[in-house]
Design a protein around this motif. Structure first.
Motif, short mmCIF file in Angstrom:
data_model
loop_
_atom_site.label_atom_id
_atom_site.label_comp_id
_atom_site.label_asym_id
_atom_site.label_seq_id
_atom_site.Cartn_x
_atom_site.Cartn_y
_atom_site.Cartn_z
N THR A 55 32.33 40.11 41.83
CA THR A 55 33.36 40.70 42.68
C THR A 55 34.69 40.66 41.95
N ASP A 56 35.36 41.80 41.88
CA ASP A 56 36.61 41.87 41.12
C ASP A 56 37.81 41.32 41.86
N ALA A 57 37.78 41.34 43.17
CA ALA A 57 38.90 40.84 43.97
C ALA A 57 38.39 40.54 45.37
N PRO A 58 39.08 39.66 46.10
CA PRO A 58 38.66 39.35 47.47
C PRO A 58 38.53 40.62 48.32
N PRO A 62 30.89 43.90 45.81
CA PRO A 62 30.32 43.27 44.61
C PRO A 62 29.49 44.26 43.79
N GLN A 63 29.52 44.07 42.49
CA GLN A 63 28.60 44.77 41.60
C GLN A 63 27.42 43.83 41.37
N THR A 64 26.23 44.35 41.48
CA THR A 64 25.04 43.49 41.47
C THR A 64 24.08 43.86 40.34
N ILE A 111 45.43 27.81 33.50
CA ILE A 111 45.51 29.22 33.09
C ILE A 111 44.76 30.05 34.12
N PHE A 112 45.41 31.09 34.62
CA PHE A 112 44.76 31.97 35.60
C PHE A 112 44.24 33.21 34.88
N GLY A 113 42.93 33.43 34.96
CA GLY A 113 42.33 34.54 34.24
C GLY A 113 42.03 35.76 35.08
N GLY A 114 42.31 35.72 36.37
CA GLY A 114 42.03 36.86 37.23
C GLY A 114 41.32 36.45 38.51
N GLU A 115 41.16 37.42 39.40
CA GLU A 115 40.58 37.14 40.72
C GLU A 115 39.07 37.32 40.77
N GLN A 116 38.46 37.59 39.65
CA GLN A 116 37.02 37.84 39.66
C GLN A 116 36.24 36.58 40.03
N THR A 117 35.19 36.78 40.78
CA THR A 117 34.26 35.71 41.11
C THR A 117 32.84 36.23 40.94
N ALA A 118 31.91 35.32 40.81
CA ALA A 118 30.51 35.72 40.64
C ALA A 118 29.59 34.66 41.21
#
Length: 271
Positions: A55-58, A62-64, A111-118
């Motif tokens: 998931t790129d952002a809240p 999702p891409q599966t 360090i913040f690398g982005g909002e992506q989660t998986a």
């Protein structure tokens, strides 16, 4: 009448003792050689079954992807559908990592690398896999990057550094190269074959600098020559949501360096 006596030649006691010692020493020297000559048993690659959701952002969809690795057979769906063999190779190499959990006491850089989660679930040789990934600190970014193709294979806009398409030339080439911000690169040739590799930090930095210097927001959408160049190439570059089409004979100065770097990368993965 003469009596014939038959003599049997036996080793003296001392000679018999030496023969036994010599045999034992010879066996001791030959044993390691025999052990080295025997082929070592190779453990079969682990069976892997994974379901992945990135998931790129809240709130984003999702891409599966799915992945099944059994012996020499590799089957993948979703964003890994084009690279099942490469995905299985990476998943098997990460088997122990997938079965583990992060150390809760590890010290991580802020360090913040982005909002992506998986989320990754499934099994390795029947053992349960349940891992969550994010990019909120240095440790999590390192874990994400370690997963490589398995997470960045989606190449969503937020993780895509550049998408490059080159066609034409005397040989009628048709190459596509996608490079993620992590350095993961996917090259797809005209015949549909796919090559996955990771750029060294120096090459990734050079590409990032070339794209940044090109100032894509200020570029036109199209730069084509009035008269096409014989056996020339056409180039399509997408960077930060902006797509530019150009061709030999009309390539703007701003794109000369990015195209040169990308063409070099298309020559093959780094040694």
């Amino acid at each position: 009448m003469r009596t014939i006596t038959k003599h049997t030649h036996a080793l003296p006691r001392r000679g018999r003792r030496r023969a036994v010692v010599l045999a034992a020493v010879t066996a001791a020297f030959l044993a390691p050689a025999a052990a080295q000559a025997a082929p070592a048993a190779t453990a079969p690659p682990p069976d892997v079954t994974l379901s992945l959701a990135v998931t790129d952002a809240p709130g984003a969809t999702p891409q599966t992807a799915t992945l099944r690795c059994r012996g020499s057979r590799a089957v993948a769906g979703g964003y890994l559908a084009r690279v099942p063999a490469e995905a299985c190779l990476q998943a098997r190499g990460l088997a122990a990592f997938l079965l583990s959990q992060p150390d809760p006491n590890r010290i991580c850089t802020d360090i913040f690398g982005g909002e992506q989660t998986a989320k990754v679930t499934g099994s390795v040789n029947g053992r349960r896999v349940q891992r969550a990934f994010a990019r909120r600190n240095g440790c999590e970014i390192a874990d994400w990057n370690r997963m490589g193709l398995l997470l960045d294979g989606a190449m969503s806009p937020s993780r895509l550094l550049v998408a490059y398409h080159r066609t034409g030339g005397f040989a009628g080439l048709d190459d596509r190269l996608s490079v993620a911000t992590s350095g993961l690169a996917i090259h797809t040739a005209r015949d549909g074959s796919t090559e996955v590799f990771t750029l060294p930090a120096a090459d990734l930095g050079e590409l990032e600098n070339a794209l940044e210097a090109a100032n894509f927001p200020a570029l036109n959408d199209t730069y084509l020559p009035q008269f096409p160049v014989s056996d020339g190439f056409k180039y399509t570059l997408t960077h930060r949501g902006k797509t530019v089409l150009t061709a030999d004979g009309a390539v703007p100065a701003a794109l000369e360096t990015p195209i040169a770097v990308l063409n070099r990368l298309l020559a093959g993965p780094p040694a």
